[in-house]
Design a protein around this motif. Structure first.
Motif, PDB file in Angstrom:
ATOM      1  N   ILE A  95       0.855  -1.186   0.000  1.00  0.00           N
ATOM      2  CA  ILE A  95       0.000   0.000   0.000  1.00  0.00           C
ATOM      3  C   ILE A  95       0.890   1.234   0.000  1.00  0.00           C
ATOM      4  N   GLU A  96       0.678   2.151  -0.971  1.00  0.00           N
ATOM      5  CA  GLU A  96       1.425   3.404  -0.967  1.00  0.00           C
ATOM      6  C   GLU A  96       0.469   4.546  -1.286  1.00  0.00           C
ATOM      7  N   ASN A  97       0.812   5.754  -0.847  1.00  0.00           N
ATOM      8  CA  ASN A  97      -0.095   6.882  -1.091  1.00  0.00           C
ATOM      9  C   ASN A  97       0.631   8.146  -1.548  1.00  0.00           C
ATOM     10  N   ALA A  98       1.668   7.940  -2.362  1.00  0.00           N
ATOM     11  CA  ALA A  98       2.356   9.094  -2.939  1.00  0.00           C
ATOM     12  C   ALA A  98       1.553   9.643  -4.125  1.00  0.00           C
ATOM     13  N   ARG A  99       1.849  10.870  -4.530  1.00  0.00           N
ATOM     14  CA  ARG A  99       1.196  11.444  -5.708  1.00  0.00           C
ATOM     15  C   ARG A  99       1.589  10.608  -6.938  1.00  0.00           C
ATOM     16  N   PRO A 100       0.684  10.414  -7.889  1.00  0.00           N
ATOM     17  CA  PRO A 100       1.014   9.621  -9.087  1.00  0.00           C
ATOM     18  C   PRO A 100       2.320  10.059  -9.734  1.00  0.00           C
ATOM     19  N   GLY A 101       3.168   9.101 -10.018  1.00  0.00           N
ATOM     20  CA  GLY A 101       4.465   9.364 -10.629  1.00  0.00           C
ATOM     21  C   GLY A 101       5.626   9.277  -9.667  1.00  0.00           C
ATOM     22  N   VAL A 102       5.372   9.521  -8.377  1.00  0.00           N
ATOM     23  CA  VAL A 102       6.451   9.497  -7.393  1.00  0.00           C
ATOM     24  C   VAL A 102       7.013   8.086  -7.238  1.00  0.00           C
ATOM     25  N   ALA A 103       6.141   7.089  -7.161  1.00  0.00           N
ATOM     26  CA  ALA A 103       6.598   5.705  -6.997  1.00  0.00           C
ATOM     27  C   ALA A 103       7.515   5.288  -8.145  1.00  0.00           C
ATOM     28  N   LYS A 104       7.182   5.698  -9.364  1.00  0.00           N
ATOM     29  CA  LYS A 104       8.013   5.339 -10.517  1.00  0.00           C
ATOM     30  C   LYS A 104       9.382   5.993 -10.410  1.00  0.00           C
ATOM     31  N   ARG A 105       9.420   7.264  -9.987  1.00  0.00           N
ATOM     32  CA  ARG A 105      10.701   7.946  -9.853  1.00  0.00           C
ATOM     33  C   ARG A 105      11.591   7.288  -8.799  1.00  0.00           C
ATOM     34  N   LEU A 106      10.960   6.695  -7.794  1.00  0.00           N
ATOM     35  CA  LEU A 106      11.712   6.022  -6.728  1.00  0.00           C
ATOM     36  C   LEU A 106      12.054   4.573  -7.077  1.00  0.00           C
ATOM     37  N   GLU A 111       4.897  -1.791 -12.069  1.00  0.00           N
ATOM     38  CA  GLU A 111       5.550  -2.574 -13.116  1.00  0.00           C
ATOM     39  C   GLU A 111       6.921  -3.059 -12.662  1.00  0.00           C
ATOM     40  N   THR A 112       7.655  -2.214 -11.956  1.00  0.00           N
ATOM     41  CA  THR A 112       8.983  -2.614 -11.462  1.00  0.00           C
ATOM     42  C   THR A 112       8.864  -3.738 -10.435  1.00  0.00           C
ATOM     43  N   LEU A 113       7.933  -3.580  -9.492  1.00  0.00           N
ATOM     44  CA  LEU A 113       7.821  -4.566  -8.413  1.00  0.00           C
ATOM     45  C   LEU A 113       7.126  -5.847  -8.874  1.00  0.00           C
ATOM     46  N   LYS A 114       6.248  -5.729  -9.852  1.00  0.00           N
ATOM     47  CA  LYS A 114       5.599  -6.942 -10.386  1.00  0.00           C
ATOM     48  C   LYS A 114       6.628  -7.886 -11.000  1.00  0.00           C
ATOM     49  N   ALA A 115       7.682  -7.315 -11.581  1.00  0.00           N
ATOM     50  CA  ALA A 115       8.737  -8.155 -12.151  1.00  0.00           C
ATOM     51  C   ALA A 115       9.452  -8.966 -11.070  1.00  0.00           C
ATOM     52  N   LEU A 116       9.506  -8.411  -9.852  1.00  0.00           N
ATOM     53  CA  LEU A 116      10.130  -9.121  -8.735  1.00  0.00           C
ATOM     54  C   LEU A 116       9.182 -10.142  -8.116  1.00  0.00           C
ATOM     55  N   ASN A 117       7.890  -9.833  -8.117  1.00  0.00           N
ATOM     56  CA  ASN A 117       6.895 -10.689  -7.462  1.00  0.00           C
ATOM     57  C   ASN A 117       5.572 -10.580  -8.220  1.00  0.00           C
TER      58      ASN A 117
END
Length: 699
Positions: A95-106, A111-117
């Motif tokens: 669960i995360e609640n950053a503004r859209p786009g922040v998670a991708k920048r970090l 999509e990044t985490l789905k590749a791991l799990n």
């Protein structure tokens, strides 16, 4: 029985309210929630609100983060992102609640985490969702209430806009996300894959506007503020009695007719403006004006009593100070005392839904910042997901960790072994009844054929058995620890046993093998043992204790050396004297309260803070009062055994402790009724049985 979400891991990378509230609900149901926070500051709610209790964390943070563990990670740091990625491989939900786009920048987008799990369920809670022209706007509850229409329909006509003081957008988004991620977990059972959940405060507030949008689309009129009234029925609002306001809910024609009879205003039914619900809604202001003189002729309580007797919903308007101590809130345990390492204990709202077979529990207090960081990193190292250096461990340190043997896989033993396995220790186990091993072998424990075989495979052997005879058998029998081909360095005995017998067995083992001994009886129950929060009362040589302390510190929140070998057992004797006689005292207090006809459920609230207050009163008494004894947290036969040991110990010191003798007799009587495997707290059933035999049943 395990809680419903036991085995589900949730990563809480959220702050303030919506995300933390969602994750707390999942934690309450048994999920392992790991709160990932920025180093130094943590969740910004830790610094919110204008007041504090004792510690640095705000009461707002404490209210939203129980039953979680905390690890501090700088997600802009490559090293800490590696820890996050390792955690993602173990997680079911994020669960995360950053503004859209922040998670991708970090580097932590779906999509990044789905590749791991690929099984990961990833939920983003934002102000306006991931798409649409407003998606990049900052969003708070107030903003969502404003643009969803909620603010426009709140308050009274002609007055300044009134925000709903309960943050409906925040809490609504948390609730909607909870049901969405759990639905995704169920869907994953078929698909084998996780998915992305897109939630927002804006949509939560709008989705809760059911009556308002119904009015808009059904009539073409924009809903206006109507104060405490209802858009679907009338009269359904606050009205003024001679001494203040109260509320009524005549939500259908039948209740309307009953209301008129109580008021003595049957004449209003003959007025076509009020004859039907539709007419009453259309003429609501005139209706209230017509009824106002009647309501003003009597007090609130007279009207409320009369309406309730007639079956018409009515209630006083309580403020929060009144609501939290109301008899219903007390009966439903909606205020609970939460133990905390800094605050001591603080009041918090209880669980708003009750599960009959697996009731929620306050398993963990709200965490201190990074309180569980080291143990979480060590868990990842143990699973081969993180390099030892990333956990502050050298490869040599990992290899040098002691091999653990564990003898006695009962309720507590199982919880402690599971804890050790979570921490990455290799654990070899033995139990007199081999079928109990099935509770720990699937989690990585290794079975041995005897206590001697356990000892031969271990650097430290732990015992958790029923009584002194069992301790002697495990240590000194022909296949016991003392007969091992290679002796352990140390034995840690978590059993509750005889102090003198403990000294005798420890001395024999020392003479035969040179192994040290720590008697370490525990208090706190299996849930605290599972989470490393139990209490250990230790006795032993100071050097042996210092050697054992790092390991014991990972298994318990409170570890105290009370003296030489046997001192831990002596302390446990005193502990059990307090607990056993306290159980009897709580049962007698409950029977007295119920027989006297007072509100027995409110006793802990009434006595809180006074000389009669105690953890037994606040935690055990409500369980007794509700007769909530399943599943058992401890067995009556075990407490009887402990009380007998207390009695024998006191007599050996030449003491005549009559309250303890009475406690022994009470539990003998209780067990004699066939309750040897019942919960220790259910001793109140003995008193009910005796009252029934005298023709004095439970009130």
């Amino acid at each position: 029985m395990a809680l419903p979400l036991a085995g589900i891991r949730v990563l809480d990378i959220s702050q303030v309210m919506a995300g933390p509230f969602c994750c707390m609900l999942l934690a309450d149901m048994g999920a392992d929630v790991i709160k990932i926070e920025p180093p130094g500051t943590g969740d910004s709610t830790r610094q919110s609100m204008g007041f504090r209790l004792k510690g640095a964390d705000s009461p707002g943070f404490l209210a939203l983060n129980r039953n979680k563990r905390s690890i501090a990670l700088d997600l802009k740091s490559e090293a800490d992102r590696a820890v996050l990625y390792a955690l993602v491989k173990t997680a079911d939900i994020l669960i995360e609640n950053a503004r859209p786009g922040v998670a991708k920048r970090l580097g932590m987008d779906y999509e990044t985490l789905k590749a791991l799990n690929p099984r990961l369920i990833f939920a983003s809670i934002s102000g306006f969702g991931q798409t649409g022209p407003w998606s990049q706007r900052p969003g708070f509850d107030l903003i969502a209430q404003a643009v969803s229409g909620v603010l426009s329909a709140n308050g009274l006509p002609g007055m300044e806009p009134a925000k709903n003081s309960i943050p409906v957008a925040d809490l609504g988004a948390g609730l909607f996300t909870t049901y969405a991620v759990l639905s995704a977990v169920i869907g994953r059972q078929t698909s084998g894959k996780g998915q992305f959940v897109d939630a927002s405060l804006f949509e939560a507030a709008l989705a809760l506007s059911v009556w308002e949008t119904t009015e808009l689309w059904g009539t073409g009129r924009t809903p206006e503020p109507i104060g405490s009234a209802n858009r679907m029925s009338a009269p359904y609002q606050a009205v003024a009695a001679s001494d203040g306001w109260f509320v009524i809910g005549a939500a259908n024609q039948g209740l309307w007719m009953k209301l008129l009879k109580v008021l003595g205003r049957e004449d209003l039914q003959a007025d076509e403006r009020f004859a039907t619900n539709a007419a009453r809604i259309a003429n609501r202001l005139e209706l209230i004006d017509a009824m106002a003189p009647t309501f003003a002729s009597r007090t609130r309580q007279i009207w409320i009593d009369g309406l309730l007797e007639a079956g018409v919903p009515a209630a006083p308007i309580l403020d929060y100070a009144q609501a939290v101590v109301s008899e219903q809130a007390v009966a439903r345990e909606m205020v609970q005392m939460v133990p905390h390492p800094v605050e001591g204990a603080f009041k918090a709202l209880g669980f708003p839904v009750k599960l009959s077979a697996t009731p929620q529990q306050m398993r963990l207090p709200p965490p201190l910042l990074d309180q569980h960081g080291p143990e979480i990193r060590q868990e990842l190292v143990a699973r081969g997901l993180l390099a030892p250096e990333a956990a502050g461990l050298t490869a040599d340190a990992v290899a040098a960790r002691p091999r653990i043997g564990f003898i006695g896989i009962g309720i507590m033993g199982e919880a402690m072994v599971r804890r050790l396995l979570d921490l990455g220790y290799s654990v070899t186990v033995w139990n007199l009844e081999p079928e109990r091993l099935a509770t720990v072998l699937p989690h990585g424990a290794v079975a041995a054929e005897s206590p001697a075989a356990v000892a031969a495979a271990s650097d430290i052997v732990m015992l958790c058995v029923l009584h002194m005879q069992a301790v002697e058998r495990c240590v000194l029998a022909p296949d016991g620890i003392a007969a091992a081909a290679s002796a352990p360095k140390l034995v840690i005995d978590f059993s509750t046993a005889d102090p003198e017998g403990t000294r005798r067995v420890a001395a024999k083992l020392k003479a035969l093998t040179g192994a040290g001994w720590i008697d370490a009886p525990v208090s706190g129950g299996p849930q605290l043992a599972r989470t490393g929060q139990m209490t250990v009362m230790a006795g032993g040589d100071p050097d042996d204790f210092e050697a054992a302390k790092p390991l014991l510190g990972q298994m318990a929140g409170n570890v105290t050396l009370m003296g030489p070998v046997g001192a831990g057992q002596t302390t446990k004797v005193i502990n059990q004297a307090i607990v056993g006689t306290g159980y009897v005292l709580m049962a007698e207090a409950l029977m007295l309260a119920e027989a006297a006809g007072i509100d027995a459920a409110r006793l802990p609230q009434c006595l809180a803070g006074g000389h009669a207050d105690s953890s037994l009163l606040q935690r055990l008494y409500p369980q007794m009062q509700q007769r909530a004894f399943e599943p058992p947290s401890s067995y009556a036969r075990q407490l009887l055994k402990d009380l007998k040991a207390v009695s024998a110990f006191a007599q050996g010191l030449g003491l005549d402790l009559r309250v303890i003798e009475q406690g022994v007799q009470r539990y003998k009587d209780y067990v004699a009724l066939g309750h040897e495997m019942s919960d220790s707290a259910a001793v109140v059933k003995l008193y009910e049985h005796e009252a029934a035999s005298r023709g004095k049943g439970r009130p």
